[in-house]
Design a protein around this motif. Structure first.
Motif, PDB file in Angstrom:
ATOM      1  N   GLY A 127       9.718   3.691   3.660  1.00 18.24           N
ATOM      2  CA  GLY A 127       8.293   3.910   3.890  1.00 18.24           C
ATOM      3  C   GLY A 127       7.489   2.654   3.612  1.00 18.24           C
ATOM      4  O   GLY A 127       6.562   2.315   4.356  1.00 18.24           O
ATOM      5  N   ILE A 128       7.834   1.968   2.542  1.00 19.77           N
ATOM      6  CA  ILE A 128       7.116   0.734   2.217  1.00 19.77           C
ATOM      7  C   ILE A 128       7.409  -0.339   3.250  1.00 19.77           C
ATOM      8  O   ILE A 128       6.509  -1.079   3.669  1.00 19.77           O
ATOM      9  CB  ILE A 128       7.512   0.255   0.808  1.00 19.77           C
ATOM     10  N   VAL A 174       8.402  11.724   7.803  1.00 16.62           N
ATOM     11  CA  VAL A 174       7.615  10.742   7.024  1.00 16.62           C
ATOM     12  C   VAL A 174       6.376  10.308   7.771  1.00 16.62           C
ATOM     13  O   VAL A 174       6.239  10.400   8.925  1.00 16.62           O
ATOM     14  CB  VAL A 174       8.452   9.503   6.684  1.00 16.62           C
ATOM     15  N   ARG A 185       0.254  14.136   0.033  1.00  9.08           N
ATOM     16  CA  ARG A 185       1.382  15.059   0.099  1.00  9.08           C
ATOM     17  C   ARG A 185       1.881  15.440  -1.272  1.00  9.08           C
ATOM     18  O   ARG A 185       2.326  16.553  -1.501  1.00  9.08           O
ATOM     19  CB  ARG A 185       2.513  14.419   0.905  1.00  9.08           C
ATOM     20  N   LEU A 191      -0.657  -1.518   2.756  1.00  7.35           N
ATOM     21  CA  LEU A 191      -0.058  -0.702   1.697  1.00  7.35           C
ATOM     22  C   LEU A 191      -0.853   0.560   1.368  1.00  7.35           C
ATOM     23  O   LEU A 191      -0.288   1.641   1.191  1.00  7.35           O
ATOM     24  CB  LEU A 191       0.079  -1.533   0.422  1.00  7.35           C
ATOM     25  N   ARG A 224      -0.630   3.937   3.225  1.00 11.89           N
ATOM     26  CA  ARG A 224       0.626   4.601   2.901  1.00 11.89           C
ATOM     27  C   ARG A 224       0.510   5.327   1.556  1.00 11.89           C
ATOM     28  O   ARG A 224       0.962   6.462   1.405  1.00 11.89           O
ATOM     29  CB  ARG A 224       1.736   3.556   2.859  1.00 11.89           C
ATOM     30  N   ARG A 238       8.203   2.134  -6.276  1.00 13.91           N
ATOM     31  CA  ARG A 238       8.272   0.834  -5.601  1.00 13.91           C
ATOM     32  C   ARG A 238       6.925   0.432  -5.040  1.00 13.91           C
ATOM     33  O   ARG A 238       6.536  -0.730  -5.074  1.00 13.91           O
ATOM     34  CB  ARG A 238       9.310   0.890  -4.501  1.00 13.91           C
ATOM     35  N   LEU A 239       6.211   1.388  -4.505  1.00 15.33           N
ATOM     36  CA  LEU A 239       4.862   1.096  -4.051  1.00 15.33           C
ATOM     37  C   LEU A 239       4.034   0.576  -5.219  1.00 15.33           C
ATOM     38  O   LEU A 239       3.210  -0.333  -5.069  1.00 15.33           O
ATOM     39  CB  LEU A 239       4.243   2.368  -3.475  1.00 15.33           C
ATOM     40  N   ASP A 242      14.753   7.843  -2.984  1.00 13.38           N
ATOM     41  CA  ASP A 242      14.381   6.451  -3.188  1.00 13.38           C
ATOM     42  C   ASP A 242      14.533   5.654  -1.900  1.00 13.38           C
ATOM     43  O   ASP A 242      13.699   4.817  -1.569  1.00 13.38           O
ATOM     44  CB  ASP A 242      15.260   5.830  -4.278  1.00 13.38           C
ATOM     45  N   VAL A 288      14.300   6.732   1.177  1.00 12.82           N
ATOM     46  CA  VAL A 288      13.186   7.053   2.074  1.00 12.82           C
ATOM     47  C   VAL A 288      11.916   6.361   1.593  1.00 12.82           C
ATOM     48  O   VAL A 288      11.133   5.836   2.396  1.00 12.82           O
ATOM     49  CB  VAL A 288      12.982   8.584   2.127  1.00 12.82           C
ATOM     50  N   ASP A 289      11.759   6.317   0.281  1.00 12.19           N
ATOM     51  CA  ASP A 289      10.595   5.642  -0.292  1.00 12.19           C
ATOM     52  C   ASP A 289      10.576   4.173   0.109  1.00 12.19           C
ATOM     53  O   ASP A 289       9.553   3.641   0.552  1.00 12.19           O
ATOM     54  CB  ASP A 289      10.662   5.787  -1.819  1.00 12.19           C
ATOM     55  N   LEU A 306       0.909   9.365   0.918  1.00 11.76           N
ATOM     56  CA  LEU A 306       1.852   9.937  -0.041  1.00 11.76           C
ATOM     57  C   LEU A 306       1.125  10.750  -1.097  1.00 11.76           C
ATOM     58  O   LEU A 306       1.581  11.829  -1.491  1.00 11.76           O
ATOM     59  CB  LEU A 306       2.659   8.820  -0.711  1.00 11.76           C
ATOM     60  N   LEU A 325      19.811   4.758  -7.474  1.00 12.76           N
ATOM     61  CA  LEU A 325      18.917   5.214  -6.417  1.00 12.76           C
ATOM     62  C   LEU A 325      19.396   6.541  -5.843  1.00 12.76           C
ATOM     63  O   LEU A 325      20.597   6.785  -5.710  1.00 12.76           O
ATOM     64  CB  LEU A 325      18.867   4.171  -5.297  1.00 12.76           C
ATOM     65  N   GLN A 328      15.126  -4.143  -3.656  1.00 11.48           N
ATOM     66  CA  GLN A 328      15.432  -2.717  -3.561  1.00 11.48           C
ATOM     67  C   GLN A 328      16.430  -2.455  -2.451  1.00 11.48           C
ATOM     68  O   GLN A 328      17.344  -1.642  -2.588  1.00 11.48           O
ATOM     69  CB  GLN A 328      14.148  -1.930  -3.322  1.00 11.48           C
ATOM     70  N   VAL A 368      10.663  -5.462  -2.318  1.00 12.53           N
ATOM     71  CA  VAL A 368      11.350  -4.618  -1.337  1.00 12.53           C
ATOM     72  C   VAL A 368      12.769  -5.121  -1.093  1.00 12.53           C
ATOM     73  O   VAL A 368      13.726  -4.339  -1.053  1.00 12.53           O
ATOM     74  CB  VAL A 368      10.552  -4.591  -0.024  1.00 12.53           C
ATOM     75  N   SER A 426       5.213   6.821  -5.941  1.00 11.95           N
ATOM     76  CA  SER A 426       6.289   5.910  -5.517  1.00 11.95           C
ATOM     77  C   SER A 426       6.372   4.730  -6.470  1.00 11.95           C
ATOM     78  O   SER A 426       5.448   3.931  -6.578  1.00 11.95           O
ATOM     79  CB  SER A 426       6.043   5.420  -4.096  1.00 11.95           C
ATOM     80  N   CYS A 453       4.841  -3.058  -5.826  1.00 13.38           N
ATOM     81  CA  CYS A 453       4.121  -3.911  -4.874  1.00 13.38           C
ATOM     82  C   CYS A 453       2.639  -3.963  -5.218  1.00 13.38           C
ATOM     83  O   CYS A 453       2.003  -5.022  -5.164  1.00 13.38           O
ATOM     84  CB  CYS A 453       4.302  -3.402  -3.450  1.00 13.38           C
TER      85      CYS A 453
END
Lengths: 220, 220
Positions: B86-87, B220, A101, A91, A94, A146-147, B80, B82-83, A98, B76, B157, B154, A144, A150
DNA sequence: CACCGGGGTATTGTCGACAGTCGACCGGGG
DNA sequence: CCCCGGTCGACTGTCGACAATACCCCGGTG
């Protein structure tokens, strides 16, 4: 003055945070049963918010419900620790990428302040707390949501681990203090410079190094 | 007959699952408010288990609490999505790698059955459901409880995303059906063969490919 | 017409209470 | 001595109720 809006109180949230801290502080050792009436009595509230806090902690893996509904503090083994580190290695690079960026200046001052605090930290416990906070800061800086969800799981697991293996962690932290601070500083600079690829690589390396110094580590 | 032990019922858990399904089925569209009295009335229970279910869903990001405590279905955006991907690209290769090393025969028959079902699936919705289930199976096969906790976030989501972009997902699923099945079959074989490195790589490639076919995707 | 204040309604957060269930403990019987 | 049944206490899951609060609509007023 900005007069930020007053937060509608939610006992469950406060209780969740308090319980986290209490567990980390060693108040409830591994395997201890957290009975709702006992907690409610100690906290001076009714059982309802206590239940809600326990459910929140359960989805983050900081307490476990047995088949009868009782919540216990899970006891971690060495394998669990390796497991946790494996997830972090998945995790956090990543998150670092991010964050590099996104480049949120507000997050940067947060991270920088953490670095300063870490250089000034005295006790190993303080050092460990700041270390986790730094990694949390990177996840927050990733932007993020969602990150972050987690990461909440992972962070609680790390806290649990710190609580249960405190002596060994203290020794390690003391021993690795300078390298850790240096690694954090390097990550911070790289993220601020916006070099996502290198930030990712540094995060991975930082955690993999940590894995290397653990005693009796299997290949991961 | 084995007489497996009866599970002690927990309304909150059932409600959480039911709400998930209802949201995925489009019963509560993005932005909809989930008021506790309304849900309790519809479900024929009191508010307490409803509250607990909502808290559980909140920690998994399937509902959001606004500043007043009301729970809503989050809406969403493309970012979101793409987010989330990514995870997944961070987590799932790790899961595949672990699953290849763990090599639990019980999990294999689960995955294989899923593959068969996917080959026989007719509707795109069914296909999407099986696709998610396959990835869930890999995470379960990894044997990591914490990875599973993260995956819960995840997965919810992904479900949310499937619910909100159903039309586009249906088209994609239909279009990519054969490649998806092939990719899953390859991952399954590799995991069963125990080749962790290759399983990791296949999982990453599978998800990255998916990222490539999304319209308007940033790098990404 | 625009603005303000007030009552009614709906919803949340919290509490105390009750039934069901499980484990601990104790006394009696084989 | 060991095993068994019964009783007691504690805990969980669930419910209904109450206060507090925010929203909505409506009428009054400048």
């Amino acid at each position: 003055m900005p007069l930020n809006p007053v937060r509608r109180v939610n006992l469950a949230h406060d209780i969740s945070a308090q319980l986290s801290q209490a567990i980390v502080a060693g108040d409830f050792p591994a395997g201890a049963v957290l009975s709702e009436p006992m907690l409610a009595k100690r906290l001076g509230v009714s059982r309802a918010p206590v239940r809600e806090a326990l459910i929140e902690l359960e989805t983050r893996g900081m307490v476990e419900f047995d088949e009868r509904g009782r919540s216990r503090v899970p006891s971690l083994t060495h394998d669990d620790l390796v497991d946790i580190l494996g997830i972090r290695i998945a995790l956090e690079p990543r998150a670092a990428s991010l964050a590099a960026r996104r480049a949120d200046p507000l997050a940067f001052i947060d991270l920088e302040r953490n670095l300063d605090a870490m250089r000034a930290a005295r006790t190993p416990t303080e050092l460990a707390r700041l270390d986790t906070a730094f990694h949390s800061g990177i996840v927050r800086a990733s932007g993020s949501r969602r990150l972050h969800l987690c990461w909440n799981v992972v962070e609680h697991q790390v806290d649990l681990w710190l609580a249960q293996m405190q002596s060994r962690v203290d020794a390690l932290c003391h021993q690795l203090r300078d390298t850790t601070v240096a690694a954090h500083a390097a990550m911070f600079e790289t993220i601020r410079s916006g070099d996502a690829l290198r930030a990712e690589e540094l995060a991975r390396k930082h955690l993999t190094d940590w894995l290397g110094v653990l005693p009796g580590t299997p290949v991961v």
